[in-house]
Motif scaffolding. Structure first.
Motif, mmCIF file in Angstrom:
data_model
loop_
_atom_site.group_PDB
_atom_site.id
_atom_site.type_symbol
_atom_site.label_atom_id
_atom_site.label_comp_id
_atom_site.label_asym_id
_atom_site.label_seq_id
_atom_site.Cartn_x
_atom_site.Cartn_y
_atom_site.Cartn_z
ATOM 1 N N ASP A 143 32.216 44.009 44.108
ATOM 2 C CA ASP A 143 32.073 44.683 42.669
ATOM 3 C C ASP A 143 33.260 44.943 42.079
ATOM 4 O O ASP A 143 33.239 44.910 40.788
ATOM 5 C CB ASP A 143 31.411 45.917 43.376
ATOM 6 C CG ASP A 143 31.288 46.821 42.020
ATOM 7 O OD1 ASP A 143 30.492 46.269 40.918
ATOM 8 O OD2 ASP A 143 31.448 48.178 41.864
ATOM 9 N N ASN A 145 37.120 41.261 40.076
ATOM 10 C CA ASN A 145 37.571 40.541 38.879
ATOM 11 C C ASN A 145 38.936 40.561 38.679
ATOM 12 O O ASN A 145 39.525 39.178 38.299
ATOM 13 C CB ASN A 145 37.019 41.256 37.541
ATOM 14 C CG ASN A 145 35.702 41.105 37.393
ATOM 15 O OD1 ASN A 145 34.872 40.169 37.884
ATOM 16 N ND2 ASN A 145 34.751 42.071 36.697
ATOM 17 N N TRP A 148 36.935 39.180 31.735
ATOM 18 C CA TRP A 148 36.264 40.266 32.249
ATOM 19 C C TRP A 148 36.849 41.600 32.133
ATOM 20 O O TRP A 148 36.256 42.523 31.786
ATOM 21 C CB TRP A 148 36.021 39.901 33.826
ATOM 22 C CG TRP A 148 35.138 38.803 34.172
ATOM 23 C CD1 TRP A 148 35.003 37.614 34.499
ATOM 24 C CD2 TRP A 148 33.666 39.265 33.762
ATOM 25 N NE1 TRP A 148 33.950 36.973 34.467
ATOM 26 C CE2 TRP A 148 32.914 38.056 34.258
ATOM 27 C CE3 TRP A 148 32.890 40.436 33.384
ATOM 28 C CZ2 TRP A 148 31.393 37.772 34.128
ATOM 29 C CZ3 TRP A 148 31.424 40.230 33.678
ATOM 30 C CH2 TRP A 148 30.887 38.923 33.931
ATOM 31 N N ALA A 149 38.122 41.391 32.044
ATOM 32 C CA ALA A 149 38.984 42.927 31.834
ATOM 33 C C ALA A 149 38.392 43.208 30.414
ATOM 34 O O ALA A 149 38.508 44.401 30.051
ATOM 35 C CB ALA A 149 40.387 42.691 31.900
ATOM 36 N N VAL A 176 35.018 44.570 30.207
ATOM 37 C CA VAL A 176 35.074 46.000 30.588
ATOM 38 C C VAL A 176 35.434 46.983 29.932
ATOM 39 O O VAL A 176 35.123 48.118 29.593
ATOM 40 C CB VAL A 176 35.680 46.142 32.237
ATOM 41 C CG1 VAL A 176 35.979 47.445 32.602
ATOM 42 C CG2 VAL A 176 34.895 45.191 33.054
ATOM 43 N N GLN A 177 36.696 46.596 29.101
ATOM 44 C CA GLN A 177 37.264 47.506 28.283
ATOM 45 C C GLN A 177 36.443 47.693 26.987
ATOM 46 O O GLN A 177 36.351 48.848 26.350
ATOM 47 C CB GLN A 177 38.636 46.886 27.688
ATOM 48 C CG GLN A 177 39.332 48.015 26.565
ATOM 49 C CD GLN A 177 40.577 47.332 26.154
ATOM 50 O OE1 GLN A 177 40.489 46.033 25.744
ATOM 51 N NE2 GLN A 177 41.544 47.980 26.309
ATOM 52 N N GLU A 219 32.974 47.537 27.318
ATOM 53 C CA GLU A 219 31.911 48.617 27.695
ATOM 54 C C GLU A 219 32.583 49.996 27.841
ATOM 55 O O GLU A 219 31.928 50.904 27.459
ATOM 56 C CB GLU A 219 31.769 47.931 29.248
ATOM 57 C CG GLU A 219 30.833 49.065 29.896
ATOM 58 C CD GLU A 219 30.361 48.446 31.172
ATOM 59 O OE1 GLU A 219 29.802 49.404 31.947
ATOM 60 O OE2 GLU A 219 30.570 47.314 31.435
ATOM 61 N N PHE A 220 33.769 50.233 28.344
ATOM 62 C CA PHE A 220 34.632 51.519 28.407
ATOM 63 C C PHE A 220 34.585 52.021 26.743
ATOM 64 O O PHE A 220 34.421 53.288 26.733
ATOM 65 C CB PHE A 220 35.720 51.324 28.907
ATOM 66 C CG PHE A 220 35.830 51.399 30.298
ATOM 67 C CD1 PHE A 220 34.882 51.303 31.158
ATOM 68 C CD2 PHE A 220 37.099 51.355 31.131
ATOM 69 C CE1 PHE A 220 34.859 51.028 32.507
ATOM 70 C CE2 PHE A 220 37.363 51.319 32.325
ATOM 71 C CZ PHE A 220 36.089 51.167 33.004
ATOM 72 N N GLN A 272 44.561 48.177 33.612
ATOM 73 C CA GLN A 272 44.555 47.188 34.835
ATOM 74 C C GLN A 272 45.338 47.439 36.057
ATOM 75 O O GLN A 272 45.095 47.075 37.080
ATOM 76 C CB GLN A 272 44.589 45.784 34.438
ATOM 77 C CG GLN A 272 43.387 45.166 33.311
ATOM 78 C CD GLN A 272 42.047 45.059 34.080
ATOM 79 O OE1 GLN A 272 42.044 44.260 35.299
ATOM 80 N NE2 GLN A 272 41.280 46.099 33.852
#
Length: 118
Positions: free
Chosen positions: A19, A22, A33-34, A37-38, A40-41, A70
């Motif tokens: 999970d 990444n 992927w970072a 995620v950012q 999404e945040f 990160q």
């Protein structure tokens, strides 16, 4: 002793590392992927404001700092669990921890140079 970890606990550890894996991927893939995620945040932060809540850490697009996010994630979550997994699966060292260290160094270098956006 850690080598006697139960099968169920080891299975849970493997699920958890998958999970949060990444940052252990090769640089370009990890960065892709970072960014995701950012994004999404930031959407979550926007929704929190819309609902009258204060933004959670790293959710404020006005204070973007992907490198800091990160490095903190790697240091607090990813490296410790992969280090534990490497005690059971030695190949994790070369295949996961070494790329993780390279990605951390990339983001740390950005922080030292004052680069907050990637």
């Amino acid at each position: 002793e850690m080598k006697k970890l139960s099968r169920g606990l080891l299975s849970s550890l493997i699920l958890h590392v998958s999970d949060v894996s990444n940052p252990t991927r090769p640089g370009a893939i990890s960065r892709k992927w970072a960014y995701a995620v950012q994004t999404e945040f930031f959407r979550q932060g926007d929704k929190e404001i819309e609902l009258g809540l204060s933004r959670s850490p790293y959710m404020n697009r006005a204070h973007e700092n992907l490198p800091r996010m990160q490095v903190a994630f790697i240091d607090a979550v990813v490296h410790p669990v992969f280090r534990l997994l490497a005690d059971f699966l030695p190949l994790v060292e070369d295949h996961c921890i070494k790329p993780l260290q390279l990605n951390r160094a990339f983001y740390q270098s950005m922080l030292h140079r004052g680069i907050l956006k990637t």
